[in-house]
Design an enzyme around this catalytic site. Structure first.
Site, PDB file in Angstrom:
ATOM      1  N   ASP A 132      -3.936   7.025   4.647  1.00 25.81           N
ATOM      2  CA  ASP A 132      -3.150   6.064   5.269  1.00 25.81           C
ATOM      3  C   ASP A 132      -3.824   5.128   5.839  1.00 25.81           C
ATOM      4  O   ASP A 132      -2.988   3.927   6.067  1.00 25.81           O
ATOM      5  CB  ASP A 132      -2.256   7.307   6.161  1.00 25.81           C
ATOM      6  CG  ASP A 132      -1.108   6.344   6.613  1.00 25.81           C
ATOM      7  OD1 ASP A 132      -0.424   5.704   5.680  1.00 25.81           O
ATOM      8  OD2 ASP A 132      -0.541   6.724   7.692  1.00 25.81           O
ATOM      9  N   HIS A 170      -6.747   0.289   6.477  1.00 20.75           N
ATOM     10  CA  HIS A 170      -6.710  -0.539   7.501  1.00 20.75           C
ATOM     11  C   HIS A 170      -8.315  -0.537   8.297  1.00 20.75           C
ATOM     12  O   HIS A 170      -8.880  -1.572   8.631  1.00 20.75           O
ATOM     13  CB  HIS A 170      -5.735  -0.071   8.687  1.00 20.75           C
ATOM     14  CG  HIS A 170      -4.463  -0.107   8.063  1.00 20.75           C
ATOM     15  ND1 HIS A 170      -4.018  -0.963   7.252  1.00 20.75           N
ATOM     16  CD2 HIS A 170      -3.150   0.846   8.609  1.00 20.75           C
ATOM     17  CE1 HIS A 170      -2.498  -0.673   7.008  1.00 20.75           C
ATOM     18  NE2 HIS A 170      -2.111   0.440   7.680  1.00 20.75           N
ATOM     19  N   LYS A 182      -2.810  10.474  14.603  1.00 22.06           N
ATOM     20  CA  LYS A 182      -1.346  10.253  15.002  1.00 22.06           C
ATOM     21  C   LYS A 182      -1.302  11.179  16.303  1.00 22.06           C
ATOM     22  O   LYS A 182      -2.021  12.291  16.414  1.00 22.06           O
ATOM     23  CB  LYS A 182      -0.536  10.678  14.075  1.00 22.06           C
ATOM     24  CG  LYS A 182      -0.438   9.626  12.776  1.00 22.06           C
ATOM     25  CD  LYS A 182       0.936   9.476  12.350  1.00 22.06           C
ATOM     26  CE  LYS A 182       0.883   8.584  11.243  1.00 22.06           C
ATOM     27  NZ  LYS A 182       1.350   7.167  11.382  1.00 22.06           N
ATOM     28  N   LYS A 212       0.934  -1.351   0.028  1.00 18.50           N
ATOM     29  CA  LYS A 212       0.043  -0.056  -0.104  1.00 18.50           C
ATOM     30  C   LYS A 212       0.787   1.275  -0.048  1.00 18.50           C
ATOM     31  O   LYS A 212       2.208   1.241   0.294  1.00 18.50           O
ATOM     32  CB  LYS A 212      -0.957  -0.016   1.111  1.00 18.50           C
ATOM     33  CG  LYS A 212      -0.249   0.349   2.528  1.00 18.50           C
ATOM     34  CD  LYS A 212      -1.260   0.395   3.707  1.00 18.50           C
ATOM     35  CE  LYS A 212      -1.678   1.988   4.001  1.00 18.50           C
ATOM     36  NZ  LYS A 212      -0.588   2.660   4.815  1.00 18.50           N
ATOM     37  N   HIS A 217      -1.127  -4.732   5.876  1.00 20.48           N
ATOM     38  CA  HIS A 217      -0.500  -5.565   6.813  1.00 20.48           C
ATOM     39  C   HIS A 217      -1.706  -5.921   7.941  1.00 20.48           C
ATOM     40  O   HIS A 217      -1.125  -6.732   8.583  1.00 20.48           O
ATOM     41  CB  HIS A 217       0.745  -5.188   7.259  1.00 20.48           C
ATOM     42  CG  HIS A 217       0.475  -3.779   8.169  1.00 20.48           C
ATOM     43  ND1 HIS A 217       0.407  -2.728   7.552  1.00 20.48           N
ATOM     44  CD2 HIS A 217       0.808  -3.740   9.448  1.00 20.48           C
ATOM     45  CE1 HIS A 217       0.533  -1.721   8.699  1.00 20.48           C
ATOM     46  NE2 HIS A 217       0.637  -2.391   9.864  1.00 20.48           N
ATOM     47  N   LYS A 231      -2.076  -9.637  10.898  1.00 22.44           N
ATOM     48  CA  LYS A 231      -2.020  -9.337  12.356  1.00 22.44           C
ATOM     49  C   LYS A 231      -2.900 -10.332  13.066  1.00 22.44           C
ATOM     50  O   LYS A 231      -4.094 -10.614  12.580  1.00 22.44           O
ATOM     51  CB  LYS A 231      -2.798  -8.163  12.934  1.00 22.44           C
ATOM     52  CG  LYS A 231      -1.627  -6.824  12.768  1.00 22.44           C
ATOM     53  CD  LYS A 231      -2.235  -5.455  13.224  1.00 22.44           C
ATOM     54  CE  LYS A 231      -1.411  -4.479  12.990  1.00 22.44           C
ATOM     55  NZ  LYS A 231      -0.279  -4.084  13.363  1.00 22.44           N
TER      56      LYS A 231
HETATM   57  C1  BG6 Z   1       0.942   2.055   7.903  1.00 26.50           C
HETATM   58  C2  BG6 Z   1       0.873   3.597   7.889  1.00 26.50           C
HETATM   59  O1  BG6 Z   1       0.257   1.643   7.171  1.00 26.50           O
HETATM   60  O2  BG6 Z   1       0.347   1.436   9.119  1.00 26.50           O
HETATM   61  C3  BG6 Z   1       1.543   4.177   9.177  1.00 26.50           C
HETATM   62  O3  BG6 Z   1       1.344   3.855   6.781  1.00 26.50           O
HETATM   63  C4  BG6 Z   1       1.023   3.521  10.498  1.00 26.50           C
HETATM   64  O4  BG6 Z   1       1.339   5.482   8.975  1.00 26.50           O
HETATM   65  C5  BG6 Z   1       1.170   2.055  10.337  1.00 26.50           C
HETATM   66  O5  BG6 Z   1       2.131   4.190  11.372  1.00 26.50           O
HETATM   67  C6  BG6 Z   1       0.398   1.502  11.573  1.00 26.50           C
HETATM   68  O6  BG6 Z   1       0.941   0.191  11.741  1.00 26.50           O
HETATM   69  P1  BG6 Z   1       0.867  -0.687  12.829  1.00 26.50           P
HETATM   70  O7  BG6 Z   1       1.016  -1.991  12.623  1.00 26.50           O
HETATM   71  O8  BG6 Z   1       1.935   0.004  13.903  1.00 26.50           O
HETATM   72  O9  BG6 Z   1      -0.677  -0.367  13.781  1.00 26.50           O
END
Ligand code: BG6
Length: 541
Positions: free
Chosen positions: A287, A292, A392, A200, A230, A234
């Site tokens: 993002d 997600h 964030k 992504k 990703h 998880k």
């Molecule tokens: C990524 C984003 O896809 O996921 C990031 O680009 C973000 O900005 C990250 O920090 C968060 O992933 P995780 O696994 O830490 O929740």
């Protein structure tokens, strides 16, 4: 010569190493299961076919932090075949040795299991080669094709190739075109499989995602394409499916008759770190929300699939995305909130505002927080709001899905001095992975006081085992040809069709007065007001 025209050697029988090591792994698994009965029946070892893993963008941050540590971990735990070859591809000049040395240093920093197992590393290092390549250089791709043919001969990689694109999104189309030009995409019977894994962000709005899908599908058949989100790798996200469809008692109440609303939070305490210029173009909606968060929504809301076959599962997820009504201008104003952090304090440390971060425009209007009320207009969920938020520089890192059930029909305990709250089922995706059910209980004593209590399942204490990193799961699945945890072209487009009207609507409206929340706060006041208007509030996490 194109590998498509070269008959690949038949996959070799399992090597002594594999048999020996698989036996060792089974022994370990048995010992673990003997100690902890909850570990019995864990996913069996499956070893992928012999193959070459061609990693584009091999010198980049993602490759070093995530992809290569995951490969090392799979190798270390005997989940890769002996006939495995990692072909690292990038623009910078390296020899095989200097590149391997750099990877070794990164593993020391980023591998989740330390110290590094030197014997396992030495074996893996023998299987790493580096190829310098400019992505627009035809000659370079011709050489890559020849090298992969040679590896089939030397290393027994059997014509199987997985192309992993850990590059800038803008380079994807060109790399895919070149792979097609030299025929590396061709799957010919018995000559090996070809797959492409794409990171992504997949597009930046509906039109660009459609265009990208079109370009990728000119070369690869959709069944060869693995788009990574990703979150789907998880452990706790995968457990969502087990929770919903492996238990009989939740499904009957998992609908509009019993559920009051759903809240999904993806909170991060970090800022944009060194990714200012990337984030300026992205913002929280692109993002996190488009991928997600909406993926989590699909898993919470989908109908039971007929099997966990990749298409059966993705068909059901797609139905959810298509049932989300994209917000119109009025809903964008009322139901969606955007925020940007200013200076503040996060977990006891002073934090700069977003506009002061490196590579960020001092007058930036990019959102670092988004929250919204969405509805899924289908038979199961009609009228049940899904409140989503991501940001964030919030007070802590926490991803959680909370399903809040309706109040009891008659408050029989209203005379009680306690205040029983409605039932909530909270699934903690990270950290402190687990599931909590909140319910009312009688306070011990002579009176009839009622309080809410929590029943908690904690992954760590129940299974006493480290979960694999999402990248380990996804890379292994990619090598095994299981696409169920990857997003399909139509799914990505459907997710963009929810988010694109919002992004376009914002572009046509004056931006809020940014910054509108301090680093270390739970987002802008408007997000609380959004809930308050519905008589609800965000869960305190
Ligand atoms: C990524 C984003 O896809 O996921 C990031 O680009 C973000 O900005 C990250 O920090 C968060 O992933 P995780 O696994 O830490 O929740």
């Amino acid at each position: 010569m194109s590998p498509a025209r070269v008959p690949a050697p038949p996959p070799p029988a399992r090597t002594a190493r594999q048999l020996r090591e698989t036996a060792g792994t089974s022994r370990r698994r048995k010992a673990d299961a003997d100690i902890n009965p909850l570990r019995q029946g864990l996913r069996l070892d499956r070893v992928p076919d012999p193959c070459a893993f061609v990693l584009f963008g091999a010198t980049g941050d993602l490759a070093h932090r995530k992809v290569i540590p995951a490969i090392y971990q799979l190798w270390r735990t005997n989940l890769l075949p002996a006939e495995f070859s990692l072909v690292a591809v990038a623009r910078r000049p390296y020899s095989d040795e200097t590149f391997a040395a750099e990877i070794r240093a990164s593993l020391g920093k980023y591998s989740r299991v330390q110290p590094i197992d030197n014997a396992a590393w030495a074996e893996l290092a023998k299987r790493i080669t580096y190829q310098q390549l400019d992505f627009d250089d035809d000659g370079g791709f011709d050489r890559l094709a020849e090298r992969l043919d040679a590896l089939d001969e030397e290393r027994g990689t059997a014509g199987n190739r997985l192309f992993y694109l850990a590059t800038q999104p803008s380079q994807v189309t060109e790399i895919v075109r070149q792979i097609g030009r030299v025929g590396l995409d061709h799957e010919i019977r018995n000559a090996g499989w070809r797959r492409v894994v794409i990171e992504k962000p997949f597009g930046r709005d509906y039109e660009s995602a459609r265009h990208l899908n079109h370009e990728v599908n000119k070369v690869f058949h959709e069944s060869q394409v693995y788009r990574i989100d990703h979150y789907l790798g998880k452990e706790t996200v995968r457990n969502l499916m087990v929770f919903r469809f492996g238990n009989g008692i939740f499904e009957p109440v998992w609908n509009r008759s019993y559920v009051d609303h759903v809240q999904i939070t993806v909170a991060e305490s970090i800022g944009v770190e060194s990714r200012g210029s990337f984030y300026e173009e992205t913002g929280a909606s692109r993002d996190i929300l488009q991928n997600h968060l909406l993926q989590l929504v699909t898993l919470v809301a989908m109908e039971p699939p007929s099997s966990f076959n990749a298409d059966a599962l993705r068909d059901q997820k797609l139905q959810v995305l298509r049932a989300i009504t994209p917000p119109n201008a009025e809903r964008i104003r009322h139901d969606i909130v955007r925020g940007q952090y200013g200076p503040g304090w996060v977990q006891g440390e002073e934090a700069e505002g977003y506009r002061q971060e490196p590579e960020v425009d001092p007058e930036s209007e990019t959102e670092t927080y988004v929250a919204g009320r969405f509805t899924i207009d289908d038979w199961r969920w009609s009228g049940v709001p899904f409140y989503l938020r991501a940001g964030k520089r919030l007070p802590k890192r926490a991803t959680e899905i909370a399903v809040q059930f309706k109040e009891v029909p008659l408050p029989l305990f209203r005379e009680s001095s306690g205040d029983p709250a409605p039932n909530v089922l909270a699934m903690r995706i990270q950290p402190d992975e687990g599931i909590m059910l909140r319910f009312a209980a009688k306070v011990p004593g002579l009176g009839l006081d009622v309080r809410t209590v929590n029943m908690d399942f904690d992954y760590g204490t129940s299974f006493a085992v480290d979960s694999p990193d999402a990248y380990e799961t996804l890379i292994l699945d990619g090598l095994l040809g299981d696409a169920s945890l990857f997003t399909r072209a139509d799914e990505v487009e459907a997710a963009w069709s929810v988010v694109t009207p919002m992004i376009e609507g914002w572009a046509a409206m004056p931006a809020p007065h940014f910054p509108n929340y301090a680093a270390g706060a739970w987002g802008p006041d408007a997000a609380d007001e959004l809930m308050a208007r519905d008589g609800r509030r965000w869960r305190r996490i």
